[in-house]
Structures are given as C-alpha cells and as structure tokens.
Design an enzyme around this catalytic site. Sequence first.
Site: not given
Length: 309
Positions: A152, A165, A169
């Site tokens: 991401s 997160y 990622k």
Amino acid sequence: MGDMLKDKVAIVTGSGRGIGSGIAKLFAAEGAKVVVNDLGGAVDGTGVSNSPADEVVNEIKDAGGEAVANYDSVATMEGGENIVKTALDNYGRLDIVVTPAGILRDRMVFNMTEDEWDAVIAVHLKGTFTVCKFASILFRQQRSGCIITFSSTSGLYGNTGQSNYGAAKDGIAGFTRAVARDMGRYGARVNGISPGANSRMTATVPDSARQIRAASGIQGAAAARPLDLRREPEDIAPFVTWLASDEAKDVNGYIFHVTGGEISLMNNPESVRTLSKQGRWTVEEIAAMFPGTIGMDMVNPAPPQAPRQ
C-alpha cells in the site's frame, strides 16, 4: 469467458468483498478455478460470516466459472495451511496465490493499543506469510507458481494514523522482494500490488480526518497522486490477472501501483544523495556538510503545528 488463466488454480484471500472479489471473479472469467477465501469479518477484523465468500462463489458459478469457498483466517498458520489444502482437495493443484486480505484499526501511534497493533500486523503481514509459506512448498516441488502480494502507499510513502497498517504494508513489500529471490530459482515468481481503490476499508476514514490532515500540512499517501481517478475496486483486477498469467512469466520481484486506468512500476529503494570521505565523519563535519548536500530541499511531511486552543 476468456482463457488467459485456463486450467490454472488460484487462491485469492479476502475475496468475499472489494478488491479481492473483483480479482476472484475476473480470474474465473479467464478460466481459473478459484478458492474464494474470506473470514467474513468487519473492517476491523471482528466477527465471522460465511456469506461474503459464498456470495462470490455463487456469482462465479452462475457466470459459468468454477470456485469453492474457504472461511479460514489468514492470521494463523493453521488457517494458511487449510487455505492451500482447500485448493488441493478440490482441484488437485495450485498455481496462483493472491493476498489482498486485510483489516484496519487506525489510531495515532500515541493512542494505539497493543491489540490494535498486533491484529493489523497479524492479518496483513503474517497473513501474507501463512498462505505463501505453504504455497511455496508446492511451488518449489513443481518448479512453477505465482504469488501476488498486496502492499500500500500507506506503507511505501506513509500515512498519518496508520503506523500499524503502514508497517505491515511496507513489510509486505520487503517480504515480496525477498521471497522473489527465494523462489525465482525454482521457476516461481513473486510480485506485489499497491492498489488505489475506494473500498469499505477506505470508506472508514472520515472526511473530517482527511480535512485535518490537509489543514495541518500532513502529506499522506494521497499526496503523491496527481490525478483524480475513479478508483473502483474492480479496476485492480485486470492487471493482477495479467500478472498472474504466463504472459508475465519473466516479471519477478517488483511492486506495481494500480489505480483507475493507471499502472505504475514502483522503484526499489535506492540512494538519492551520498556524502563520502576517507575515514570516519566527525559530528562537526556532518553539521557543516549536511544542510547543503543530503539535506538540501528536504521537506517535512508533518510540520509542527501550534497547540490547539
């Protein structure tokens, strides 16, 4: 129905909804037999339901394709092994693994709990490993296979409120590059996708949070996006399908950003500026040299703000 993935067997994790669902359905339309894996939980990972995976399987079958549901969690080794076993038990082989399964538990780092950290790392980073580990055993034996992971921009660039997160990622990007080197010698290839798409995960970020980031001068992942693209979840599937096909047999170890009608090859980390001398630098020398060399034109992505009244 196409035939780009004819006779291939694929696993797509988290494919009961969103980006994963679009990939699973296009894979089936291109001739693949698909294991539709989805725990059926909420965006934060809580709860379970068989309905999301079952609904996608039914859509695929109604369209003339082949698919089977799996409801295991990617966050455990047992789950990862069972997902791979589902492919073998139903179709006798495995050719492709795609890992978009994910959850969100956004929080500023100073407010983040251990559970919020662990849950996101478990689903994204460990969840990529659990499925890929068992798939790689097969791929090594058969000397073929394709793994497509999901990174991401929140990890590659950084985004406020997403330290868990983003860490997962960016970790997946590193995992992808390493496993590509592990598996390339055995005829398998490993690449990663950084998707840009509106989904139920991105919908959980309130407009107020986006406005606060912008007003504070905080540059998130979106700061690197020059175009206002429509960003539908289904827009990711065509490139993933091509990347999973034999047409991309020589592509290994790369990260691609895909959004709307745009596909970008992301650079591998590389040196941009370098200071060098014979021997060890002194602190005074660094202080004198840094501002006009390495530090030149550096931009703080989150400049200090005056305390709120």
